[in-house]
Each structure stands twice: as C-alpha cells, then as structure tokens.
Design an enzyme around this catalytic site. Sequence first.
Site, PDB file in Angstrom:
ATOM      1  N   ASP A   1     -11.698   1.836   2.965  1.00 19.86           N
ATOM      2  CA  ASP A   1     -11.999   0.312   2.613  1.00 19.86           C
ATOM      3  C   ASP A   1     -13.528   0.024   2.491  1.00 19.86           C
ATOM      4  O   ASP A   1     -13.802  -1.204   2.198  1.00 19.86           O
ATOM      5  CB  ASP A   1     -11.499  -0.365   3.791  1.00 19.86           C
ATOM      6  CG  ASP A   1     -10.030  -1.326   3.610  1.00 19.86           C
ATOM      7  OD1 ASP A   1      -9.704  -1.341   2.478  1.00 19.86           O
ATOM      8  OD2 ASP A   1      -9.426  -1.363   4.671  1.00 19.86           O
TER       9      ASP A   1
ATOM     10  N   GLN B   1      -5.060  -2.232   9.188  1.00 18.40           N
ATOM     11  CA  GLN B   1      -4.773  -3.570   8.455  1.00 18.40           C
ATOM     12  C   GLN B   1      -5.342  -4.743   9.404  1.00 18.40           C
ATOM     13  O   GLN B   1      -5.228  -4.676  10.563  1.00 18.40           O
ATOM     14  CB  GLN B   1      -3.364  -3.765   8.376  1.00 18.40           C
ATOM     15  CG  GLN B   1      -2.835  -5.030   7.626  1.00 18.40           C
ATOM     16  CD  GLN B   1      -3.456  -5.030   6.165  1.00 18.40           C
ATOM     17  OE1 GLN B   1      -3.281  -3.935   5.516  1.00 18.40           O
ATOM     18  NE2 GLN B   1      -4.110  -5.985   5.857  1.00 18.40           N
TER      19      GLN B   1
ATOM     20  N   LYS C   1       0.825  -1.329  -0.031  1.00 23.62           N
ATOM     21  CA  LYS C   1      -0.045  -0.053   0.091  1.00 23.62           C
ATOM     22  C   LYS C   1       0.925   1.080   0.106  1.00 23.62           C
ATOM     23  O   LYS C   1       0.556   2.117  -0.621  1.00 23.62           O
ATOM     24  CB  LYS C   1      -1.092   0.003   1.201  1.00 23.62           C
ATOM     25  CG  LYS C   1      -2.188  -0.988   1.021  1.00 23.62           C
ATOM     26  CD  LYS C   1      -2.790  -1.403   2.380  1.00 23.62           C
ATOM     27  CE  LYS C   1      -3.833  -2.412   1.842  1.00 23.62           C
ATOM     28  NZ  LYS C   1      -4.076  -3.173   3.019  1.00 23.62           N
TER      29      LYS C   1
END
Length: 281
Positions: A117, A94, A50
């Site tokens: 997300d 995460q 990322k």
Amino acid sequence: MSAVVMDGKALAARIKEHIRVNCTKLPQTPSLAVVLVGDDPASAVYVRNKERDCSECGIACSDYRLPVETTQEELLCLVNRLNRDKRIDGILVQMPLPAHLNGQQVLEAIAPEKDVDAFHPENVGRILLERERYLPCTPAGIMALLREYGIDPAGKHCVVVGRSNIVGKPMAMLLLHADATVTICHSRTPDLREQCRRADILVSAAGRRGLVTADMVKPGAVVIDVAMNRGEDGRLCGDVDYAAVSEKADYITPVPGGVGPMTRAMLMENTYKAALRRLNG
Ligand code: NAP
C-alpha cells in the site's frame, strides 16, 4: 461539447491482464496477505474485490479474518508472522480498524518491503525523495490514467482538494515530480472556488458529494474525481457534479469506473513488483 470520459475500468482491465501474463513467467506465484479485523460491511466488500483482482492476475491471496475483539498485540503478532513468512510478498491490513486498535502502529509494523500500500513511513519518505519502492496506489492509478489519455502534467497548474496521507499528499507529490505546479486545498482553504478555477488538472479527494460544481472548473480542464460517496439514492458518487462539469471540462473520470479500478490495479502491480524483488534477491 461533452468531456472525454477517462475509462479507468477498461485501463485497469488491460493492466491486470498484463500483470497476469507477467506472473505466468515467474518461477513462483506472487502472494498477497489481506488482513481484515471486524465485520465492517464496506471493508468486507473492499477485501472481496482485492481477492477477485488477485485471482484475475494469477496472484495467490491469503485471507486473514480476525474477530472485532482482536487485541493490538494479537494483530501485531499476525503482522510479524506474515513479515517473516517467505511465501508472502505483500501484506495489506484493511483500514479503518475497529476504534480500540492503533492503525498507525499496525502500518508501521509491516515490513517496508512487503508494504504494497506504500503507507509505511519509510515508503512515504522514499516517495518524497523520488526513490520509491512502491508507488501509492490511488495517486499512481491517477498518473497512469493521465498517461493513457496523453495528458502531461508538466508545466500545468494542478489543484488537489484533500490533504490526507493516503490520497491528497502523495497525489500532490507525484504531480510535482511530473513537473506540475501544485496547489493543495483542504477544509480550511478560504477560497476553494477560486483555487479550483485556476486548475488545468483538478483532483478532488474530499469525500463531499456535490463539492465541485461547474462554476469551479476552468473550461477545458481535466477533472479527476477520487471520492467515493453515497448519493441520496444510496448509489456511489464522487465529489464532482458530473453532468454539469462534463459540459465544461475536456476530460473527466466517472464514479464508479474511474479512479477506483485503477487503485485496485496498482495494488496488483505493487504485489507483482514485491514478488519480483524477492525472486531477484
Ligand atoms: P480524508 O482522510 O477524509 O480526507 C479528506 C480531505 O478532504 C481532508 O484533507 C479534508 O480537509 C478535505 N476536505 C473535506 N471537506 C472539504 C471541503 N468542504 N473543502 C475542501 N476540502 C475538504 O479522506 P481520504 O482518505 O483522503 O479519501 C477522500 C475520498 O476519496 C473519500 O471519499 C474516499 O472514500 C475516497 N477514496 C477513493 C479511493 C479510490 O480508489 N477511488 C481511494 C482512497 C480514497 P482537512 O484535512 O482540513 O480535514
């Protein structure tokens, strides 16, 4: 004849380049905060990827690495601080978190407008209602791949194997919104083979190596392999028996190089969108 290989890596590179050009036109650099708790090696690789994507797109990435013994309160405190920080456009925690932490509570603490997300219940609800703020990264990446190869789900029968909140369910929803007829299968589906054989578009997101064999695929189908499993040799592989299914399907995604890079590109797209929303007030 062998199936057309749907090149997610190449399309993701083009999307990221487009984002990079668009970012240069903004008065401020978009920024993503990435939070990693503990030292899970797979999570560390995802976070590194990322960071690399951000740097390719001209997005600032701030990295928050917390020790494995971090408490729920400490993590929520950081999320709240990032929520209030006007320089941060997107927040990504995460997953999975270490077992003593409550991941769902953390996801729900992220401000919905910074939830790039699209896992917050408000954003999930918006997706269901077709009023989405952000599209969920993996399903959105798959829809972009289908578009790229001129595959319109409208009127098609799509079968999604897997019903997780992050892949299976939102995938089914995006296909439904694109006017497909959708069947969702899971581990309690008794006749998986028969269900899959009816699919014009088959999306497998079970995380079970070798689950989808050629006899489960309709000739001429589009086969999308979401899974990221490890083979006996330690190499990355999907759910689909790639060699045999390639001979039966018209289109297929490879693992690696199919859905994975598209998921990452969509995260960059959502972060760009978050910055745009902030700058436009
Ligand atoms: P998950 O939460 O474990 O869900 C797996 C789903 O598959 C569940 O709904 C499960 O059914 C179903 N399933 C498992 N075994 C099955 C079987 N034998 N037959 C039919 N259905 C079965 O996993 P996930 O988070 O959705 O991820 C799925 C896979 O995609 C994993 O390999 C993951 O690493 C990969 N992934 C890839 C990307 C990417 O960007 N490429 C992104 C996210 C995830 P039940 O609900 O009945 O248990």
